[in-house]
Design a protein around this motif. Sequence first.
Motif, mmCIF file in Angstrom:
data_model
loop_
_atom_site.group_PDB
_atom_site.id
_atom_site.type_symbol
_atom_site.label_atom_id
_atom_site.label_comp_id
_atom_site.label_asym_id
_atom_site.label_seq_id
_atom_site.Cartn_x
_atom_site.Cartn_y
_atom_site.Cartn_z
ATOM 1 N N ASN A 16 0.817 -1.225 0.000
ATOM 2 C CA ASN A 16 0.000 0.000 0.000
ATOM 3 C C ASN A 16 0.846 1.269 0.000
ATOM 4 O O ASN A 16 0.503 2.259 0.634
ATOM 5 C CB ASN A 16 -0.948 0.001 1.203
ATOM 6 C CG ASN A 16 -1.835 -1.219 1.247
ATOM 7 O OD1 ASN A 16 -2.361 -1.653 0.229
ATOM 8 N ND2 ASN A 16 -1.987 -1.793 2.436
ATOM 9 N N GLU A 29 -2.529 7.665 -5.716
ATOM 10 C CA GLU A 29 -3.698 7.472 -4.864
ATOM 11 C C GLU A 29 -4.860 7.007 -5.734
ATOM 12 O O GLU A 29 -5.313 7.723 -6.622
ATOM 13 C CB GLU A 29 -4.065 8.789 -4.162
ATOM 14 C CG GLU A 29 -3.070 9.221 -3.095
ATOM 15 C CD GLU A 29 -3.075 8.295 -1.896
ATOM 16 O OE1 GLU A 29 -4.127 7.652 -1.658
ATOM 17 O OE2 GLU A 29 -2.049 8.195 -1.208
ATOM 18 N N GLN A 71 -7.882 5.365 -4.459
ATOM 19 C CA GLN A 71 -9.177 5.512 -3.787
ATOM 20 C C GLN A 71 -10.177 4.410 -4.159
ATOM 21 O O GLN A 71 -11.261 4.658 -4.672
ATOM 22 C CB GLN A 71 -9.772 6.887 -4.112
ATOM 23 C CG GLN A 71 -8.890 8.030 -3.628
ATOM 24 C CD GLN A 71 -9.454 9.392 -4.011
ATOM 25 O OE1 GLN A 71 -10.316 9.485 -4.876
ATOM 26 N NE2 GLN A 71 -8.965 10.434 -3.368
ATOM 27 N N ASP A 72 -9.771 3.186 -3.907
ATOM 28 C CA ASP A 72 -10.655 2.026 -4.077
ATOM 29 C C ASP A 72 -11.169 1.823 -5.500
ATOM 30 O O ASP A 72 -12.259 1.272 -5.707
ATOM 31 C CB ASP A 72 -11.858 2.128 -3.126
ATOM 32 C CG ASP A 72 -11.423 2.132 -1.681
ATOM 33 O OD1 ASP A 72 -10.447 1.419 -1.363
ATOM 34 O OD2 ASP A 72 -12.049 2.844 -0.884
ATOM 35 N N LYS A 73 -10.422 2.244 -6.466
ATOM 36 C CA LYS A 73 -10.822 2.034 -7.858
ATOM 37 C C LYS A 73 -10.289 0.700 -8.370
ATOM 38 O O LYS A 73 -9.292 0.177 -7.874
ATOM 39 C CB LYS A 73 -10.326 3.175 -8.743
ATOM 40 C CG LYS A 73 -10.954 4.519 -8.407
ATOM 41 C CD LYS A 73 -10.603 5.567 -9.424
ATOM 42 C CE LYS A 73 -11.192 6.929 -9.063
ATOM 43 N NZ LYS A 73 -12.662 6.950 -9.225
ATOM 44 N N ASN A 75 -15.520 4.147 -11.432
ATOM 45 C CA ASN A 75 -14.650 3.483 -10.452
ATOM 46 C C ASN A 75 -13.624 2.553 -11.109
ATOM 47 O O ASN A 75 -13.056 1.691 -10.458
ATOM 48 C CB ASN A 75 -15.493 2.702 -9.449
ATOM 49 C CG ASN A 75 -16.195 1.516 -10.089
ATOM 50 O OD1 ASN A 75 -16.570 1.589 -11.253
ATOM 51 N ND2 ASN A 75 -16.371 0.449 -9.328
ATOM 52 N N SER A 78 -0.470 -2.424 -6.855
ATOM 53 C CA SER A 78 -1.671 -1.607 -6.656
ATOM 54 C C SER A 78 -2.757 -1.878 -7.698
ATOM 55 O O SER A 78 -3.888 -1.395 -7.551
ATOM 56 C CB SER A 78 -1.310 -0.120 -6.677
ATOM 57 O OG SER A 78 -0.968 0.297 -8.001
#
Length: 414
Positions: A150, A155, A157-159, A193, A241
Motif C-alpha cells: 500500500n 492514490e 481511492q478504491d478504484k 470506479n 496496486s
Amino acid sequence: MENTIINYHATFSKTSGISEAARANFAALKNSFLSVNKVNYIEKGDRFIKESILLSDSNNGEIINIYHININDISRFLLNNNIDSSSNSYNIAYWAWEFNKLLEEYIDLLSLFDEIWVPSGFCQNVFASYSFKPVIKIPHLIEAIEVEKNKSKIELQDKFVFLSIFDSLSTPERKNTDGLIQCFLDTFPNTTNVVLILKTVNLEKNKRLYKELIEKTKNQNSIILINENYTKKELIQLIDSCHSYVSLHRAEGFGLTLAEAMLRYKIVIGTAYSGNLEFMNNQNSFLVPYQLLQKDKDSGFIKQGYEYAEPDIENAKKILKLVYDNYENLEDIKLNAQQTIENYFSKENIGNLMRSRLEKINVLFEEKNNISLQKNNNLITENIRLKNDIKKYEKNLFIKIKTLLTHKKEKTNR
C-alpha cells in the motif's frame, strides 16, 4: 571452470527493459556460484562508454564474454568497443527480437559471435532460421522483490485498476498503446470506479507519441498517464496496486512486465502471440486472439515484410469486462500465474540453465585445446620419425657410397 573467466557486458545502470533483464540474469548467474565480472557501459550520445573495471587476469585461460546488448544497439556499441576476437575467447550475444525477420545489417552481426542466447522459444526460432551457430534459450529471471504494501505513488481511492507499462522509445506501434486506450474507453465509457494507468518513461524523447498520448488522455479522468523514472521497488509497488495488467501488443520478445505482474498475483491479459507465450497460457492468464498480418511498408521500427499480430479488440473488450465483473472468482488463475513464474523462472532455475550451458562451452574449450595439443604431439612425433628416417637414410646412403668407393678402389688396384 577454474581457469575460465566470464565477463557479463551490459548497460546495468540504465532504466530500460533490456537493462532490467541484464541485472536480473547477472544476479542469477552469480547465484549459481560462478565467478562473473560485471562490465557496465554508460550510453553517452551515440556511444557506449565502458566504465573502468579491473578484470581478473586470465592466466592464459579461456574467456567467455556475454554481451547483453540488444541487437539494434550493436552497431553503436562497436563505434568505440570491440568484440573480443582473441583465440581463447568465446563470445555470446544475448538478444531478444520481436519479429519474424531480421534486417540485413543484423544478419551480418551474427558472424561476430560464437553463440546466441535468447529469452524465448519465439526468439529462438527467429535466430535459428538465420544462424548455423548455437541458439540457446535462456529465459529471464523473474525475481520476487519485497516491498512495502500500500505504498504506491498513485492514490487510487478504491478504484479497479488496469495497468500497462511500456518504454516510449521501445516501438510504440508494437506496444499498441492506441489500441489499448480505445479498448478501455469503449469497455468502460461511463464507469467512474475503473481506471487505466499507462506507465511509461522517455515520453519526452518521442515527440510524436507525446503529442498523441496527451491528446488522447487529456480529457479522460479514467486514464492516468505517468511519465517518470521509477525505481524497481516503486514499479513493483505500482504493479501491486493494480488488479489486472494488460498488454494488447503486436509482438514481444519476452514480455518482462507481464511475467512480473503474474508473479505478483495479478490477472494478466495479453495478446496470444510471440515471446509472452513462454509463460502465458489459458490456465494462468487471459489470451487475446489475433490476426497475423504482414507489414506492407516500413513504419518506424516495423519494416516491410515483418509479421505482427493485430489483437481482436472486440474480444479484448469482453475480457476486460469479464475480469472486472468476476474478479473475486478468478483466484485460481492468479494462483496458477504466480506458481508458473515461481516454478520456472526463479533465480535458481535460470542460474542453473546458464551455468550448465557455460560448463558445456568450457568442455568445448577443453576439447578444442586437447585436439590442438594432440595435433602438436602428432606433429612432434612425425618430426621425430622423419628425422630418424632421414638419419637412417643418410646412414644407409653413407654405407652404400662407402661400399661403392671400396669396390672401385679394389678394381683399380687390380
